[in-house]
Design an enzyme around this catalytic site. Sequence first.
Site, short mmCIF file in Angstrom:
data_model
loop_
_atom_site.label_atom_id
_atom_site.label_comp_id
_atom_site.label_asym_id
_atom_site.label_seq_id
_atom_site.Cartn_x
_atom_site.Cartn_y
_atom_site.Cartn_z
N SER A 269 -2.80 -3.57 -2.56
CA SER A 269 -2.27 -4.58 -3.47
C SER A 269 -3.42 -5.21 -4.25
O SER A 269 -4.12 -4.53 -4.98
CB SER A 269 -1.44 -5.60 -2.69
N GLN A 270 -3.66 -6.53 -4.10
CA GLN A 270 -4.82 -7.13 -4.76
C GLN A 270 -6.09 -6.40 -4.36
O GLN A 270 -6.96 -6.12 -5.19
CB GLN A 270 -4.93 -8.60 -4.40
N ASP B 186 8.61 -0.26 -5.43
CA ASP B 186 7.73 -1.43 -5.33
C ASP B 186 7.93 -2.33 -6.55
O ASP B 186 7.49 -2.00 -7.65
CB ASP B 186 6.29 -0.95 -5.23
N HIS C 264 6.73 -2.50 -1.44
CA HIS C 264 5.32 -2.84 -1.51
C HIS C 264 4.55 -2.51 -0.23
O HIS C 264 3.33 -2.53 -0.22
CB HIS C 264 5.16 -4.32 -1.87
N TYR D 263 -3.30 -10.26 -1.96
CA TYR D 263 -3.11 -11.64 -2.42
C TYR D 263 -2.60 -12.50 -1.27
O TYR D 263 -1.61 -12.16 -0.62
CB TYR D 263 -2.09 -11.62 -3.55
#
Length: 318
Positions: free
Chosen positions: A185-186, A271, A300, A90
């Site tokens: 992540s994204q 996370d 994260h 993101y």
Amino acid sequence: MFFDLPLDQLREVRPQGVEPADFDAFWARTLTEARAAATAPQVTPYDAGLATVDVFDVRFAGFNGEPIAAWLTVPRGVTPETTVVQYHGYSGSRGLPFDNLLWSSAGYAHLSMDSRGQGWALDAMGSTPDRALDTPGPVGYLTRGLSSPEDFYYRRLFTDAVLAVDFVRGYEPLRATKIAVQGGSQGGGIAIAVAGLVEGLAGAMPDVPFLCDYRRAVAVTDAYPYREIADYCQAYRDQVGHVFETLAYFDGTSFAARATAPSLFSVALMDQVCPPSTVFAAYNVYGGIKDIGVYEFNGHEGGGPYHRRRQLAFLRDL
């Protein structure tokens, strides 16, 4: 700190969302329409000043036929057997080609796809706009078009990601290569979606994936981007049920259950951006052969270079 479930319970957790009855029909129609609107890609050599890889600026047709930018890097003098298609986190995007050379340095062709409308992170400039009109609500891509599954931002982005694989399969120099999808992540959430929507992938490598088990996510973390959903529901109190009905069409847990490619996940137990219970909700229902790197004391950032080492071994085994 450890804020989520203990590891033994994480290995048993299941998704909390309710899958729509027309989930498969929705995505079959979406991809059929997108493929019908596709036009021929443009692949242009790009002088990045590099001596060991060849770089190409790619424009392929994504959702609604709109052009999506990507970098293709290929090790010079090598005929790669595998192409790694990478999706980004993101705020990130394809950036510049010399910032992202791990996969091509290891001997693989590498396609790094823009996330439409994104690319404001440092050193991750984007080149692809999101042309859809926005709807009222809090700022953020996680709520863009949230009033309808047809208009939701991630319908466009997931479709772009599938068509990136189509590009590799149709591009003559790479047509014979195996394809592995990867992202963090994204990007990890996108990789899971593609693994559930595309048959015949050689592998999937989702790192600390976002976009999984939305109901659980907003209940256990106050961190952005998931906080965008709570902000939206806080403002539009009468739409809470509808919000999660829309999000159900884009839940990584549903895509994971349909995936068959071998996979290597990663999760970090501290996370707070992508809570470990949401990652395990997707991992535990994943339909293919699977493994997961668990990083107990990380947030994260996940496994970082330690997990990259595992991914390189995973790709060699493919």
